[in-house]
Write an enzyme that holds these catalytic residues in place. Structure first.
Site, short mmCIF file in Angstrom:
data_model
loop_
_atom_site.label_atom_id
_atom_site.label_comp_id
_atom_site.label_asym_id
_atom_site.label_seq_id
_atom_site.Cartn_x
_atom_site.Cartn_y
_atom_site.Cartn_z
N GLU A 30 0.83 -1.20 0.00
CA GLU A 30 0.00 0.00 0.00
C GLU A 30 0.87 1.26 0.00
OE1 GLU A 30 -1.33 1.74 3.62
OE2 GLU A 30 -1.26 -0.20 4.64
N SER A 145 -14.08 0.83 9.49
CA SER A 145 -13.26 0.96 8.29
C SER A 145 -13.82 0.16 7.12
CB SER A 145 -11.83 0.48 8.59
OG SER A 145 -11.08 0.40 7.41
N LYS A 164 -4.77 -2.20 13.94
CA LYS A 164 -4.12 -1.13 14.70
C LYS A 164 -4.69 -1.09 16.11
CE LYS A 164 -2.96 1.65 10.65
NZ LYS A 164 -3.55 0.80 9.59
#
Length: 314
Positions: A30, A145, A164
């Protein structure tokens, strides 16, 4: 949109195109981690080091970003530098792809955005630091998300150091279970938690051997079960942060974000930067270590998947 039409938006670098033509394994990377996850110059240096690790293990790295109205799969040194220095790259998830492509602006792909682009390019393995997930307090905010929905719909294996630690990891795993996304771990039974090794939550299956991981993933897709597979591996022990410390600092950063009215896409970059400041830079060193370790795990998985595919053809 047809697959051919979608692929017309892709521009492959020469090394990526050559690897794909030769049937060599590819590993997607990414660009949000470069544009928003780390400060310059550590971001660009880490990107180069991660790509070098993947090459050393026999796979071809393919860092993905949106540049000048194209989906770039495999970036030049100049393009990495541009991303790392810009400070203005858009974070690009599923909803943002049309806007950033048509505007021609610089776009850094999130986990979801990278999965979409990797699938278009025929790349089966994607390495990230940590996935997004269900944010703390999502019962009121509905802040979840888009990475999780993408894992449910796009058939790419994602290697990460868990979610995370700023997220509600328990609810993130519940959401993935509801969406039918298998969660694998290697090196330990429990799902990892980014800065710290152990989230305290058990994953679905532990598979340490890349060949076993590849068989699991290939079987899922052979059955026509669309969607990704999540492979969690913990940050190396020497680089991990103490659970009590990172939990306290994360809560402090979350409280500050709320007090300042920071919401949406801005939350994660703010929290990562604030935790870096509160730890005197130690969290950045942990972030770099976990990304490199994930790259090694991902490269070995890509090699095993390629070998399994060759065996099936034979």
């Amino acid at each position: 949109m047809s697959t051919d039409l979608a692929q017309s938006w892709l521009t492959l670098s020469a090394p990526v195109a050559a690897a794909r033509a030769a049937g060599r394994p590819l590993v997607a990377l990414e660009s949000t981690i470069i544009a928003h996850g780390m400060p310059y110059p550590e971001n660009v240096r880490t990107a180069h080091e991660v790509e070098a690790l993947i090459l050393e293990l026999g796979a071809e790295p393919a860092t993905i970003a949106l540049i000048d109205g194209r989906i770039r799969v495999g970036l030049s040194d100049d393009e990495l530098e541009r991303l790392g220095r810009s400070g203005k790259a858009h974070k690009v998830s599923r909803r943002d792809l049309p806007a950033v492509l048509t505007s021609g602006e610089l776009g850094a792909t999130t986990v979801a955005g990278t999965m979409i682009c990797a699938a278009l390019a025929g790349i089966e393995v994607f390495v990230t630091g940590g996935i997004g997930g269900v944010h703390r307090g999502a019962q009121e905010t509905f802040d979840i998300s888009a990475d999780l929905q993408e894992l449910a719909r796009t058939s790419v294996a994602v290697v990460c150091a868990g979610a995370k630690s700023i997220l509600d990891i328990g609810l993130t795993l519940e959401y993935l279970e509801t969406q039918g996304v298998p969660v694998l771990t290697c090196e330990q039974e429990n799902f990892a938690a980014f800065y710290k090794r152990d989230s305290g939550f058990r994953a679905d299956y532990r598979l340490d051997d890349p060949a076993e991981q590849a068989r699991f993933i290939r079987t899922k897709w052979d059955l026509g079960l669309a969607g990704g597979v999540l492979l969690s591996t913990p940050v190396p022990e020497a680089a991990a942060m103490a659970s009590e410390e990172i939990d306290a600092l994360t809560q402090q950063a979350l409280d500050e974000a709320q007090a300042q009215g920071i919401t949406g896409k801005a939350v994660t970059p703010f929290l990562l930067a604030r935790i870096k400041a509160l730890t005197g830079g130690r969290s950045l060193a942990t972030n770099i270590a976990l990304v490199k370790h994930n790259a090694e795990v991902g490269a070995r998985l890509a090699l095993a998947l390629a070998q399994a595919a060759r065996g099936a053809v034979a």
